[in-house]
Design an enzyme around this catalytic site. Structure first.
Site, mmCIF file in Angstrom:
data_model
loop_
_atom_site.group_PDB
_atom_site.id
_atom_site.type_symbol
_atom_site.label_atom_id
_atom_site.label_comp_id
_atom_site.label_asym_id
_atom_site.label_seq_id
_atom_site.Cartn_x
_atom_site.Cartn_y
_atom_site.Cartn_z
ATOM 1 N N THR A 488 0.941 -1.343 0.196
ATOM 2 C CA THR A 488 0.078 -0.083 -0.219
ATOM 3 C C THR A 488 0.803 0.953 -0.022
ATOM 4 O OG1 THR A 488 -1.825 -1.222 1.435
ATOM 5 C CG2 THR A 488 -1.701 0.605 0.626
ATOM 6 N N THR A 506 -4.110 1.285 -2.909
ATOM 7 C CA THR A 506 -2.891 -0.361 -3.058
ATOM 8 C C THR A 506 -2.939 -1.136 -3.935
ATOM 9 O OG1 THR A 506 -2.705 -2.138 -1.372
ATOM 10 C CG2 THR A 506 -4.805 -1.755 -1.745
ATOM 11 N N SER A 553 -7.951 -2.365 5.434
ATOM 12 C CA SER A 553 -7.332 -1.504 6.995
ATOM 13 C C SER A 553 -6.909 -0.282 6.483
ATOM 14 C CB SER A 553 -6.025 -2.058 7.419
ATOM 15 O OG SER A 553 -6.160 -4.007 7.974
ATOM 16 N N GLY A 574 0.811 -0.417 5.193
ATOM 17 C CA GLY A 574 1.217 -1.049 6.127
ATOM 18 C C GLY A 574 0.111 -2.239 6.916
ATOM 19 N N GLY A 575 -0.602 -2.698 5.283
ATOM 20 C CA GLY A 575 -1.509 -3.738 6.030
ATOM 21 C C GLY A 575 -2.726 -3.658 7.439
#
Length: 683
Positions: A488, A506, A553, A574-575
């Site tokens: 992302t 992303t 997220s 960052g997931g």
């Protein structure tokens, strides 16, 4: 001239309505204009709040109308003096010991409970349409993950472009210079702040599952979940792209520069070549944490076929041609014709071919929705509604607002203990209840209800124990089995009028699915669904379904003050750690009174379930020991590489940006560097 008789508390206007009224106002004769000035002056007096003023109900969100909220405090706590040069650890502050918050039947007196500002529905009592948000022209700012992307945005702003115009240019360039993270075949969420009206809007460009997608598509022949890498590198991992459709929708409503002109910086760089940045070279190399596929290596290689290295001049003529088509045709360039056919062929190749068809591409529509907003430490934090996990970020901030974390400091282990425990509670709820609200009920209002939040805060305790369960909400849900990659990118744009874009974008994993088309990579967003569709006979909220958006997220943030004026915009890749990166920065900025740069550079701590990880080297030995005494043993090496970008408004009405030193991002303005000042709320 009948519009003179409109209420001085009329609802927030759309940008189109504002432009129309501005045109009509310019056509008024001098006497009428003078009369309008008198009305405006009277409105400033009559709009002052009185004892009889009623509370304003909040606007309907993704899951219905919110209850009437308590009154907004007259002033918000001041933000700190800015220090853009401060990139190290913040100075230690004395930690004031305070007891844990009381139970759910009482309200802590020290915790403010401001309402969502009325500007989100109508101008607040202290400001009318006639006199609010008339800020002087400012030098624009862009913060993004690569200097070339920032320069592309500034080039558009220098031509008089608005924030949305620049965001299109930034995204087009990111797809060239940071293709491992985002691109034209990915998805995004965008938050927009209109400085003239004070209105906030959320745009949802999250990918969708093809109509023929099945709940068991990521299970093997024995009904077991596929290995993650095998699922990612498959044809069925790719969702219907949404980012370009979203940006096209936003630009049609809010842009000024012609769409075709926004791609010229990236077309020029793709055609003439650019120097390969370190991160792209690293992810193409042997040391990549997620080794690239042969397709990716072939696309991003030297003329002799050798892997690209940092500093190499790389041209991507295929991507330039794709951008040229996007410039001329809009998002139809990806949903019809040659490129669409190539996407179909790529996703239908084994192993594990997908089910996407041309009608999936052509039927995609981006959503234009109301954001979800809640108070934190005297400000209002706004995020996109589900399937974004922004609601979970707000829940975590609400929990922290019921603790004494604001009275502590970044060097206090108790502060980080509170942060970690609130994070675990937030993830437990997020994983159980948040998904695409078009397919499952997402209990947004319940998750953010103050009484429910106080119940969750009671579970923080004094010592970290077993993973907390999700809260008791009467919505039958099975245990979630979603695994998210830490890919992302994020960008923030502020234009000369003060309009703001905060956008997270992303292709999911590093280089997405690893399959390439027309100079770009395809996303693997469908692996953001739970591989297991049900548990114990109960459906999983984030299970696969045709046409459904997977939970994300991504949670781009915009913060406003009690008058509805812009304060800050930020976000991160960052997931699933995005939520904690954002929360850490907001705590540092709004509660600990750090500058934006200092808040971004705070150590990262990730707490989810029974996993505690963090940037060990950035925490002091004393702080690590204090966490250990509280049952938290931090371990390195798990999703700690944030890439935060943000912009804040200073007290003089100007802006200042900051970027995370952990990556290649920068924040730049068209103006020369200015002397540090105080943040907007420090008046």
């Amino acid at each position: 001239m009948r519009w003179w008789t409109w209420s001085l508390r009329a609802p927030a206007f759309t940008p189109t309505e504002v432009r129309s009224m501005a045109r009509r106002r310019r056509l008024l004769p001098p006497l009428a204009a003078l009369t309008l000035s008198v009305v405006a002056a009277l409105s400033m007096v009559s709009a002052q709040p009185t004892a009889g003023d009623a509370q304003t109900p909040s606007a309907p969100g993704a899951s219905g109308s919110a209850p009437i909220a308590p009154a907004v405090p007259a002033t918000a706590p001041p933000l700190p003096a800015n220090d853009s040069a401060a990139s190290g650890a913040p100075a230690e502050q004395p930690a004031a010991a305070a007891p844990l918050p009381p139970g759910p039947t009482s309200t802590p007196a020290a915790v403010p409970s401001p309402a969502v500002p009325a500007v989100l529905q109508a101008p607040p009592p202290t400001a009318t349409w006639f006199h609010r948000h008339h800020h002087a022209k400012q030098q624009p700012w862009v913060a993004a993950a690569n200097p070339m992307a920032v320069d592309a945005g500034l080039e558009i702003l220098a031509k008089g472009g608005r924030a949305v115009d620049a965001a299109v240019a930034v995204q087009a360039m990111l797809g060239l210079v940071e293709p491992q993270s985002s691109g034209v075949a990915g998805g995004a969420f965008l938050m927009y702040f209109d400085a003239h009206t004070g209105k906030l809007t959320a745009f949802d460009g999250r990918e969708k599952a093809p109509a023929a997608a099945q709940p068991d598509m990521f299970l093997d022949e024995h009904g077991k979940p596929l290995p993650y890498v095998e699922a990612v590198r498959s044809g069925r991992s790719t969702g219907v792209p949404g980012v370009m459709a979203m940006l096209f929708t936003a630009h049609r409503q809010l842009g000024t520069v012609p769409w075709k002109d926004l791609f010229q910086p990236a077309i020029r760089a793709a055609s003439q070549g650019f120097r390969v940045p370190a991160r792209l070279a690293m992810f193409l190399g042997e040391g990549s944490p997620f080794p690239p596929t042969n397709e990716v290596r072939m696309l991003f290689s030297r003329p002799d076929g050798e892997p690209l290295e940092e500093g190499d001049l790389f041209r991507n003529p295929e991507y330039a041609r794709t951008l040229q088509r996007l410039a001329q045709e809009g998002p139809r360039a990806l949903s019809e014709g040659e490129i669409a056919d190539k996407i179909m062929r790529a996703t239908h190749q084994p192993p594990l071919p997908g089910t996407m068809v041309l009608s999936d591409l052509s039927s995609y529509r981006a959503d234009w929705t109301e954001p979800v907003c809640r108070p934190f430490h005297g400000y209002t934090v706004c995020v996109p509604p589900p399937p974004s996990s922004g609601v979970s970020l707000l829940e975590m901030l609400e929990m922290l607002d019921h603790t004494d974390i604001a009275n502590r400091s970044p060097s206090d282990p108790q502060a980080w203990f509170l942060f970690a425990q609130a994070s675990r509670l937030m993830y437990a709820d997020r994983d159980r209840y948040v998904a695409d609200p078009h397919f499952v009920h997402v209990p947004v209002e319940r998750l953010l209800d103050p009484a429910y939040v106080r119940l969750r805060v009671q579970l923080i305790g004094e010592h970290a124990g077993a993973p907390p369960p999700p809260g008791d909400i009467p919505v039958p849900r099975g245990h979630d089995a979603t695994a998210e990659s830490a890919g992302t990118s994020h960008l923030v744009v502020v234009d000369a009028d003060g309009d703001v874009v905060s956008m997270t974008t992303t292709v999911e994993s590093i280089f997405g699915s690893g399959r390439t088309v027309a100079g770009f990579v395809l996303n693997n967003q469908l692996t953001d669904f739970s591989f297991v569709p049900s548990e114990g006979g109960q459906p999983v909220a984030n299970a696969v379904h045709g046409g459904k958006r997977p939970r994300s997220s991504m949670a781009p943030v915009i913060v406003v003050d009690h008058t509805g004026d812009f304060v800050a915009a930020l976000g991160s890749p960052g997931g699933n750690a995005i939520l904690e990166y954002n929360a850490k920065t907001l705590v540092g900025l709004l509660a600990w009174k750090l500058s934006l740069k200092q808040a971004i550079e705070l150590p990262n701590l990730i707490a989810r379930g029974d996993t505690f990880s963090g940037e060990i080297a950035r925490f002091s030995p004393a702080l690590l020991a204090g966490l250990r005494e509280r049952g938290i043993e931090l371990k390195p090496g798990h999703a700690e590489n944030s890439g935060l970008h943000g912009v804040v408004r200073l007290a003089d009405g100007s802006y200042e940006g900051a970027a995370d030193s952990r990556r290649e991002g920068v924040a730049r303005t068209l103006a020369p560097a200015r002397a540090p000042g105080k943040h907007a709320a420090a008046r």
